[in-house]
Write a protein that holds these residues in place. Structure first.
Motif, PDB file in Angstrom:
ATOM      1  N   LEU A   9       0.822  -1.204   0.000  1.00  0.00           N
ATOM      2  CA  LEU A   9       0.000   0.000   0.000  1.00  0.00           C
ATOM      3  C   LEU A   9       0.864   1.265   0.000  1.00  0.00           C
ATOM      4  CD1 LEU A   9      -2.847  -0.988   2.488  1.00  0.00           C
ATOM      5  CD2 LEU A   9      -3.131  -0.369   0.080  1.00  0.00           C
ATOM      6  N   VAL A  10       1.906   1.286   0.822  1.00  0.00           N
ATOM      7  CA  VAL A  10       2.802   2.443   0.842  1.00  0.00           C
ATOM      8  C   VAL A  10       3.458   2.638  -0.527  1.00  0.00           C
ATOM      9  CG1 VAL A  10       4.919   3.389   1.832  1.00  0.00           C
ATOM     10  CG2 VAL A  10       3.221   2.319   3.317  1.00  0.00           C
ATOM     11  N   SER A  11       3.929   1.544  -1.132  1.00  0.00           N
ATOM     12  CA  SER A  11       4.591   1.637  -2.435  1.00  0.00           C
ATOM     13  C   SER A  11       3.629   2.119  -3.511  1.00  0.00           C
ATOM     14  CB  SER A  11       5.177   0.271  -2.818  1.00  0.00           C
ATOM     15  OG  SER A  11       6.165  -0.130  -1.904  1.00  0.00           O
ATOM     16  N   ALA A  12       2.394   1.602  -3.488  1.00  0.00           N
ATOM     17  CA  ALA A  12       1.413   2.047  -4.485  1.00  0.00           C
ATOM     18  C   ALA A  12       1.065   3.515  -4.284  1.00  0.00           C
ATOM     19  CB  ALA A  12       0.160   1.179  -4.396  1.00  0.00           C
ATOM     20  N   GLY A  13       0.891   3.926  -3.039  1.00  0.00           N
ATOM     21  CA  GLY A  13       0.600   5.330  -2.785  1.00  0.00           C
ATOM     22  C   GLY A  13       1.716   6.249  -3.233  1.00  0.00           C
ATOM     23  N   ALA A  14       2.951   5.748  -3.180  1.00  0.00           N
ATOM     24  CA  ALA A  14       4.103   6.583  -3.536  1.00  0.00           C
ATOM     25  C   ALA A  14       4.435   6.548  -5.016  1.00  0.00           C
ATOM     26  CB  ALA A  14       5.318   6.140  -2.726  1.00  0.00           C
ATOM     27  N   HIS A  15       4.190   5.408  -5.697  1.00  0.00           N
ATOM     28  CA  HIS A  15       4.699   5.236  -7.057  1.00  0.00           C
ATOM     29  C   HIS A  15       3.621   5.040  -8.117  1.00  0.00           C
ATOM     30  CE1 HIS A  15       8.749   4.948  -5.422  1.00  0.00           C
ATOM     31  NE2 HIS A  15       8.319   4.049  -4.561  1.00  0.00           N
ATOM     32  N   LEU A  16       2.381   4.806  -7.738  1.00  0.00           N
ATOM     33  CA  LEU A  16       1.343   4.629  -8.744  1.00  0.00           C
ATOM     34  C   LEU A  16       1.065   5.960  -9.431  1.00  0.00           C
ATOM     35  CD1 LEU A  16      -0.587   2.497  -9.903  1.00  0.00           C
ATOM     36  CD2 LEU A  16      -2.299   3.262  -8.252  1.00  0.00           C
ATOM     37  N   GLU A  17       1.127   5.964 -10.765  1.00  0.00           N
ATOM     38  CA  GLU A  17       0.993   7.208 -11.526  1.00  0.00           C
ATOM     39  C   GLU A  17      -0.433   7.461 -12.003  1.00  0.00           C
ATOM     40  OE1 GLU A  17       3.248   9.418 -11.859  1.00  0.00           O
ATOM     41  OE2 GLU A  17       4.957   8.322 -11.041  1.00  0.00           O
ATOM     42  N   ARG A  18      -1.145   6.421 -12.428  1.00  0.00           N
ATOM     43  CA  ARG A  18      -2.469   6.601 -13.015  1.00  0.00           C
ATOM     44  C   ARG A  18      -3.512   5.809 -12.250  1.00  0.00           C
ATOM     45  NH1 ARG A  18      -1.776   5.141 -19.218  1.00  0.00           N
ATOM     46  NH2 ARG A  18      -0.911   3.264 -18.232  1.00  0.00           N
ATOM     47  N   HIS A  19      -4.753   6.253 -12.400  1.00  0.00           N
ATOM     48  CA  HIS A  19      -5.918   5.566 -11.812  1.00  0.00           C
ATOM     49  C   HIS A  19      -5.773   5.406 -10.300  1.00  0.00           C
ATOM     50  CE1 HIS A  19      -6.862   4.824 -15.976  1.00  0.00           C
ATOM     51  NE2 HIS A  19      -5.828   4.015 -16.135  1.00  0.00           N
ATOM     52  N   ARG A  20      -5.286   6.408  -9.638  1.00  0.00           N
ATOM     53  CA  ARG A  20      -5.096   6.322  -8.196  1.00  0.00           C
ATOM     54  C   ARG A  20      -6.440   6.282  -7.461  1.00  0.00           C
ATOM     55  NH1 ARG A  20      -0.117   7.627  -6.231  1.00  0.00           N
ATOM     56  NH2 ARG A  20      -0.999   8.629  -4.386  1.00  0.00           N
ATOM     57  N   ARG A  21      -7.366   7.135  -7.866  1.00  0.00           N
ATOM     58  CA  ARG A  21      -8.673   7.142  -7.201  1.00  0.00           C
ATOM     59  C   ARG A  21      -9.431   5.855  -7.450  1.00  0.00           C
ATOM     60  NH1 ARG A  21     -10.895  13.348  -8.354  1.00  0.00           N
ATOM     61  NH2 ARG A  21      -9.199  14.420  -7.241  1.00  0.00           N
ATOM     62  N   VAL A  22      -9.353   5.348  -8.670  1.00  0.00           N
ATOM     63  CA  VAL A  22     -10.021   4.087  -8.980  1.00  0.00           C
ATOM     64  C   VAL A  22      -9.462   2.963  -8.123  1.00  0.00           C
ATOM     65  CG1 VAL A  22     -10.444   2.378 -10.798  1.00  0.00           C
ATOM     66  CG2 VAL A  22     -10.568   4.829 -11.320  1.00  0.00           C
ATOM     67  N   THR A  23      -8.158   2.975  -7.936  1.00  0.00           N
ATOM     68  CA  THR A  23      -7.529   1.946  -7.106  1.00  0.00           C
ATOM     69  C   THR A  23      -8.026   2.011  -5.668  1.00  0.00           C
ATOM     70  OG1 THR A  23      -5.531   2.019  -8.490  1.00  0.00           O
ATOM     71  CG2 THR A  23      -5.319   1.052  -6.293  1.00  0.00           C
ATOM     72  N   VAL A  24      -8.117   3.210  -5.119  1.00  0.00           N
ATOM     73  CA  VAL A  24      -8.607   3.370  -3.748  1.00  0.00           C
ATOM     74  C   VAL A  24     -10.051   2.876  -3.629  1.00  0.00           C
ATOM     75  CG1 VAL A  24      -9.185   5.054  -1.976  1.00  0.00           C
ATOM     76  CG2 VAL A  24      -7.033   5.252  -3.221  1.00  0.00           C
ATOM     77  N   VAL A  25     -10.880   3.228  -4.616  1.00  0.00           N
ATOM     78  CA  VAL A  25     -12.285   2.805  -4.576  1.00  0.00           C
ATOM     79  C   VAL A  25     -12.407   1.291  -4.658  1.00  0.00           C
ATOM     80  CG1 VAL A  25     -14.482   2.898  -5.827  1.00  0.00           C
ATOM     81  CG2 VAL A  25     -13.142   4.988  -5.503  1.00  0.00           C
ATOM     82  N   LEU A  26     -11.636   0.661  -5.551  1.00  0.00           N
ATOM     83  CA  LEU A  26     -11.708  -0.791  -5.711  1.00  0.00           C
ATOM     84  C   LEU A  26     -11.242  -1.517  -4.447  1.00  0.00           C
ATOM     85  CD1 LEU A  26     -10.424  -1.250  -9.380  1.00  0.00           C
ATOM     86  CD2 LEU A  26     -12.777  -1.437  -8.535  1.00  0.00           C
ATOM     87  N   LEU A  27     -10.151  -1.033  -3.840  1.00  0.00           N
ATOM     88  CA  LEU A  27      -9.670  -1.667  -2.616  1.00  0.00           C
ATOM     89  C   LEU A  27     -10.682  -1.516  -1.480  1.00  0.00           C
ATOM     90  CD1 LEU A  27      -5.893  -0.638  -2.625  1.00  0.00           C
ATOM     91  CD2 LEU A  27      -6.842  -2.900  -3.049  1.00  0.00           C
ATOM     92  N   SER A  28     -11.263  -0.333  -1.386  1.00  0.00           N
ATOM     93  CA  SER A  28     -12.266  -0.116  -0.337  1.00  0.00           C
ATOM     94  C   SER A  28     -13.482  -1.007  -0.558  1.00  0.00           C
ATOM     95  CB  SER A  28     -12.688   1.357  -0.308  1.00  0.00           C
ATOM     96  OG  SER A  28     -11.577   2.189  -0.049  1.00  0.00           O
ATOM     97  N   ALA A  29     -13.899  -1.133  -1.831  1.00  0.00           N
ATOM     98  CA  ALA A  29     -15.059  -1.976  -2.137  1.00  0.00           C
ATOM     99  C   ALA A  29     -14.767  -3.448  -1.873  1.00  0.00           C
ATOM    100  CB  ALA A  29     -15.478  -1.770  -3.592  1.00  0.00           C
ATOM    101  N   ALA A  30     -13.516  -3.858  -2.124  1.00  0.00           N
ATOM    102  CA  ALA A  30     -13.162  -5.262  -1.901  1.00  0.00           C
ATOM    103  C   ALA A  30     -13.057  -5.590  -0.416  1.00  0.00           C
ATOM    104  CB  ALA A  30     -11.835  -5.569  -2.593  1.00  0.00           C
ATOM    105  N   TYR A  31     -12.818  -4.609   0.413  1.00  0.00           N
ATOM    106  CA  TYR A  31     -12.670  -4.854   1.851  1.00  0.00           C
ATOM    107  C   TYR A  31     -14.007  -5.248   2.492  1.00  0.00           C
ATOM    108  CZ  TYR A  31     -11.435  -4.048   6.736  1.00  0.00           C
ATOM    109  OH  TYR A  31     -11.217  -4.200   8.095  1.00  0.00           O
ATOM    110  N   VAL A  32     -15.108  -4.709   1.971  1.00  0.00           N
ATOM    111  CA  VAL A  32     -16.425  -5.003   2.557  1.00  0.00           C
ATOM    112  C   VAL A  32     -16.780  -6.480   2.424  1.00  0.00           C
ATOM    113  CG1 VAL A  32     -18.898  -4.493   2.435  1.00  0.00           C
ATOM    114  CG2 VAL A  32     -17.219  -2.640   2.207  1.00  0.00           C
ATOM    115  N   PRO A  33     -16.698  -7.092   1.227  1.00  0.00           N
ATOM    116  CA  PRO A  33     -17.002  -8.526   1.154  1.00  0.00           C
ATOM    117  C   PRO A  33     -16.004  -9.393   1.931  1.00  0.00           C
ATOM    118  CG  PRO A  33     -16.232  -7.698  -0.969  1.00  0.00           C
ATOM    119  CD  PRO A  33     -16.488  -6.515  -0.113  1.00  0.00           C
ATOM    120  N   LEU A  34     -14.739  -8.923   2.071  1.00  0.00           N
ATOM    121  CA  LEU A  34     -13.786  -9.688   2.872  1.00  0.00           C
ATOM    122  C   LEU A  34     -14.236  -9.728   4.328  1.00  0.00           C
ATOM    123  CD1 LEU A  34     -11.103 -11.136   3.390  1.00  0.00           C
ATOM    124  CD2 LEU A  34     -10.021  -8.875   3.581  1.00  0.00           C
ATOM    125  N   ALA A  35     -14.631  -8.569   4.847  1.00  0.00           N
ATOM    126  CA  ALA A  35     -15.104  -8.539   6.235  1.00  0.00           C
ATOM    127  C   ALA A  35     -16.363  -9.378   6.401  1.00  0.00           C
ATOM    128  CB  ALA A  35     -15.373  -7.088   6.641  1.00  0.00           C
TER     129      ALA A  35
END
Length: 384
Positions: free
Chosen positions: A104-130
């Motif tokens: 997560l730290v590396s992606a936050g620091a080095h991801l260049e494109r689709h950063r918001r989409v990535t955050v939304v997808l990870l957040s959405a995936a956390y709900v079914p995991l829980a």
């Protein structure tokens, strides 16, 4: 003996994937140690299960993608997240699950494109995991899942902060580089002004005087020879200035020194300007840039004398002190301006900048008798 410096240089030349791979490999090996079983990042509070073949796949998914965490951060984050989900659902709780915050730290620091989409997808995936963890018997309460999500979000925020810090530093360096280039262009412009103006002015004055010497062949020949010599000196100085523009050239090599003042004065005399040079004291062994600036002050003052007071007696006085060099160039204003080319006024302004940059004092004033006086006091040992 192993040359550590050479090893370090070779390591820095390796690609970023090669340099990032050892950490993932080390994390995978450490995860197989029995003492660290159950010491990984976990959510749900499920009891740890023994390792099996699938656990090895989970460790590989969580560790090996760390090699590309800077090259392909999105790929790294996707694979590590998949391994983390399998690890939590099967309750292995391997030490390799600590790769999730790192990804997560590396992606936050080095991801260049689709950063918001990535955050939304990870957040959405956390709900079914829980939800899935709760269905298989996890005892974690709702606030626990929220706190864990906030911790993961903080890891992303740390990476984003590193990214913004790196971008700010890159912008600062870009501005410094631009300012440095601008200062260098200004310095080169001043040098070209000093060199070209002095020589061309001398040539114009000499050529103008040659018109009136057709009845005196000996004097005409001497004047034309002076024009030729001045032109050759101008070409030599211009070649030297062009050499200074080369990236591998030492900018301080071949800089005119105070010892060349006599040559400069003699050249001005040959252009038809009566010049008297007086030197007091001995030059310091470590005068630094002061010698160069003194030379330019005298050169510009003599050029102005040729332009605006041609034929007027000119006096150059240079005094070498222990702490500073004083220079004064004055004319009595009795010369003719008929043959003098116009000036832009940049020369004296450039001299003032040079002198004040070394902590000295500069003044140029017209005198009561119509003459002009240029004075400068330059600290010895200054570095430009």
């Amino acid at each position: 003996m192993i040359d550590l410096r050479r090893v370090t240089d070779l390591w820095r030349r390796c690609g970023v994937v090669v340099r990032d791979a050892p950490f993932g490999l080390l994390l995978a090996v450490v995860s197989l140690l029995p003492a660290l079983h159950g010491k990984g990042t976990q959510v749900g509070d499920l009891p740890a299960r023994p390792l099996d073949a699938l656990a090895l796949v989970v460790i590989a998914l969580e560790c090996f993608p760390l090699a590309v965490r800077r090259r392909w951060p999105a790929v790294c984050l996707a694979l590590v997240s998949l391994g983390f989900v399998l690890d939590q659902l099967h309750a292995y709780h391997v030490f390799a699950s600590n790769a999730m915050p790192i990804a997560l730290v590396s992606a936050g620091a080095h991801l260049e494109r689709h950063r918001r989409v990535t955050v939304v997808l990870l957040s959405a995936a956390y709900v079914p995991l829980a939800f899935a963890l709760s269905r298989i018997g996890a005892t974690e309460r709702l606030e626990g899942y929220v706190v864990f999500y906030l911790l993961l979000a903080m890891m992303w925020g740390v990476g984003a902060w590193l990214r913004s810090t790196r971008a700010a530093e890159a912008e600062r360096r870009r501005r410094v580089a631009e300012a440095t280039r601008a200062a260098e262009r200004a310095r080169i412009a001043r040098e070209l002004h000093d060199v070209v103006t002095h020589h061309v002015t001398a040539m114009v004055v000499q050529a103008e005087a040659a018109r009136y010497l057709t009845a005196a062949p000996d004097r005409l020949d001497a004047t034309l020879s002076a024009v030729t010599d001045t032109g050759r000196r101008a070409i030599t100085d211009l070649r030297h200035m062009l050499d200074l523009l080369k990236a591998d050239h030492d900018a301080d090599v071949g800089v005119p020194a105070v010892g060349e003042l006599r040559t400069l004065v003699e050249q001005t005399r040959r252009a038809g300007q009566p010049v008297e040079l007086t030197e007091e004291g001995d030059p310091a062994e470590s005068a630094g840039s002061a010698e160069f600036v003194v030379y330019r002050v005298v050169q510009e003052a003599l050029t102005n004398a040729l332009k605006h007071a041609h034929g007027s007696p000119t006096v150059v006085r240079v005094r070498y002190g222990e702490k500073e060099i004083s220079v004064a160039v004055g004319t009595d204003g009795l010369g003719s301006r008929a043959a003098s080319p116009g000036g832009s006024g940049r020369g004296l302004a450039g001299l003032r900048e040079r002198v004040e940059a070394l902590g000295g004092r500069f003044c140029a004033d017209r005198q009561a008798d119509g003459g002009f006086l240029v004075q400068a006091r330059i600290p010895v040992g200054s570095r430009s």
